[in-house]
Design a protein around this motif. Structure first.
Motif, PDB file in Angstrom:
ATOM      1  N   THR A 299     -53.143  -0.495 -32.482  1.00 13.71           N
ATOM      2  CA  THR A 299     -53.951  -0.645 -31.271  1.00 13.71           C
ATOM      3  C   THR A 299     -55.424  -0.356 -31.570  1.00 13.71           C
ATOM      4  OG1 THR A 299     -52.067  -0.009 -29.892  1.00 13.71           O
ATOM      5  CG2 THR A 299     -54.250   0.125 -28.886  1.00 13.71           C
ATOM      6  N   LEU A 300     -55.664   0.724 -32.314  1.00 16.24           N
ATOM      7  CA  LEU A 300     -57.029   1.054 -32.709  1.00 16.24           C
ATOM      8  C   LEU A 300     -57.622  -0.056 -33.571  1.00 16.24           C
ATOM      9  CD1 LEU A 300     -59.498   2.862 -33.142  1.00 16.24           C
ATOM     10  CD2 LEU A 300     -58.189   4.101 -34.895  1.00 16.24           C
ATOM     11  N   PHE A 301     -56.840  -0.542 -34.519  1.00 16.26           N
ATOM     12  CA  PHE A 301     -57.301  -1.614 -35.411  1.00 16.26           C
ATOM     13  C   PHE A 301     -57.713  -2.853 -34.609  1.00 16.26           C
ATOM     14  CE2 PHE A 301     -56.332  -5.464 -37.839  1.00 16.26           C
ATOM     15  CZ  PHE A 301     -57.083  -5.266 -38.988  1.00 16.26           C
ATOM     16  N   LEU A 302     -56.858  -3.280 -33.682  1.00 16.94           N
ATOM     17  CA  LEU A 302     -57.135  -4.476 -32.883  1.00 16.94           C
ATOM     18  C   LEU A 302     -58.277  -4.243 -31.902  1.00 16.94           C
ATOM     19  CD1 LEU A 302     -53.470  -5.661 -32.218  1.00 16.94           C
ATOM     20  CD2 LEU A 302     -55.090  -6.542 -33.906  1.00 16.94           C
ATOM     21  N   TYR A 303     -58.398  -3.019 -31.420  1.00 17.60           N
ATOM     22  CA  TYR A 303     -59.501  -2.646 -30.519  1.00 17.60           C
ATOM     23  C   TYR A 303     -60.840  -2.810 -31.238  1.00 17.60           C
ATOM     24  CZ  TYR A 303     -62.232   0.455 -27.405  1.00 17.60           C
ATOM     25  OH  TYR A 303     -63.161   1.007 -26.556  1.00 17.60           O
ATOM     26  N   GLU A 304     -60.884  -2.340 -32.451  1.00 18.45           N
ATOM     27  CA  GLU A 304     -62.122  -2.451 -33.223  1.00 18.45           C
ATOM     28  C   GLU A 304     -62.449  -3.899 -33.595  1.00 18.45           C
ATOM     29  OE1 GLU A 304     -62.251   1.952 -35.340  1.00 18.45           O
ATOM     30  OE2 GLU A 304     -61.628   0.221 -36.533  1.00 18.45           O
ATOM     31  N   LYS A 305     -61.433  -4.727 -33.721  1.00 15.92           N
ATOM     32  CA  LYS A 305     -61.649  -6.140 -34.043  1.00 15.92           C
ATOM     33  C   LYS A 305     -61.933  -6.986 -32.799  1.00 15.92           C
ATOM     34  CE  LYS A 305     -59.164  -8.305 -37.091  1.00 15.92           C
ATOM     35  NZ  LYS A 305     -60.147  -8.630 -38.158  1.00 15.92           N
ATOM     36  N   GLY A 306     -61.868  -6.357 -31.615  1.00 12.80           N
ATOM     37  CA  GLY A 306     -62.092  -7.084 -30.379  1.00 12.80           C
ATOM     38  C   GLY A 306     -60.886  -7.868 -29.902  1.00 12.80           C
TER      39      GLY A 306
END
Length: 340
Positions: A228-235
């Motif tokens: 979730t954090l990874f995808l959040y940072e990627k937008g």
């Protein structure tokens, strides 16, 4: 109506002694337990009763040990079928053949989950010599019977470099689902640490592989909540506009929508760390789930790092991994790279 999941360990018996196994991690000569038929019936009724009270549908992940080694395994399958309850088997490949897989399908099994914890040499050193090839062989056996085949990998410093190769393999062998979770240390001597940057780099590599194979027929379950954090940072993930404070929408399911039941009746909030909250033989599961011991795992303001993060309601990393490293459920996830 939503499902409530029970990870039901019906026996400790197993053909392997995996290095990261919770059962044998500290005592290779442990006395093995198998849940008796009387206790099976009582546990099943307790689970169904809980779901009726909670207005949920029961879903069982039946495991062990290797659940097929339970002396009343097929009677348990018949119990599931008689009540039309869906289930998944988490087990080993060694006792699977065409007849067994078709029989599982006839009893209502939806999915059979196998493990691959590295390429051949690494996997066999962690689990059992020869098990790598047998596992790959049984993917087709499972799928030919109409069952979905899931492959699960436990990631650690031992095998992190081999994860992309495992993804290539599961696609080649047409597994239906692939997911991985991080190793939860059970002793300091066995800890194979990953730094936050190492783990973030792994997610980046895997995401590119997932994108490459998005039309392959294999689906990729983003099981670890740091995705979730990874995808959040990627937008690619955004916090919904109408979220409310104090409500948990996603992330770690500990104390939210699942329980683990062990062969001696112990109920755990999560099998991946020491989290005993009761006993299914002597207590009502609905009362256990709504009791003070479970409430402790729902006290999200105590999370030392996650409570300060805007993703608290959607992520929270893996508290079980945190506990394994620090003996503190509320500590900072050791692989979380976010600065808060």
């Amino acid at each position: 109506m939503e499902y409530f999941a029970f990870q039901w360990h019906i026996t400790d018996s197993c053909d392997q002694r995996c290095q990261h196994c919770y059962i044998f991690s500290e005592n290779m000569n442990l006395k093995l337990h198998e849940m008796s038929w009387t206790d099976i019936e009582h546990t099943f009724a307790n689970c169904v009763d809980m779901c009726q009270k909670a207005k949920r549908l029961p879903y069982f992940y039946i495991t062990g040990g290797d659940p097929i080694l339970h002396s009343r395994f097929w009677d348990i399958m018949a119990l599931m079928k008689a009540h039309n309850i869906p289930f998944t088997i988490l087990g080993n490949p060694f006792h699977l053949n065409e007849e067994v897989c078709y029989k599982l399908k006839s009893y209502g099994c939806e999915r059979y989950q196998l493990s691959i914890d590295g390429l051949r040499e690494t996997h066999d050193s962690i689990r059992k010599p020869g098990s790598f090839d047998i596992t790959l062989e049984k993917i087709a056996c499972i799928r030919n019977a109409g069952l979905r085949c899931a492959i699960m990998t436990t990631v650690s410093g031992t095998n992190i470099q081999e994860i992309p190769g495992i993804i290539d393999l599961v696609v080649k062998y047409k597994a239906d689902v692939f997911a991985f979770a991080r190793y939860c240390p059970t002793s300091n001597e066995k800890s194979t640490h990953l730094t936050p940057q190492q783990y973030r780099d792994l997610l980046d590599i895997c995401w590119k592989r997932f994108e490459e194979y998005k039309d392959s027929g294999t689906s990729f379950n983003l099981k670890d909540h740091l995705w979730t954090l990874f995808l959040y940072e990627k937008g690619l993930f955004s916090i919904p506009e109408n979220t409310k404070d104090g409500i948990i929408y996603d992330g770690c399911n500990c104390a939210n929508c699942h329980l683990t039941i062990l062969p001696k009746g112990e109920v755990y909030a999560c099998r991946r760390f020491e989290s005993k909250v009761g006993n299914v033989f002597s207590e009502n599961l609905f009362d256990i789930f709504n009791g003070e011991k479970m409430d402790a795992y729902r006290d999200y303001d105590k999370f030392e790092k996650c409570s300060k993060c805007e993703l608290k309601a959607f992520c929270r990393g893996c508290p079980a991994v945190t506990y394994g490293y620090t003996n503190n459920f509320y500590g900072a996830d050791p692989q979380c790279w976010k600065v808060v």
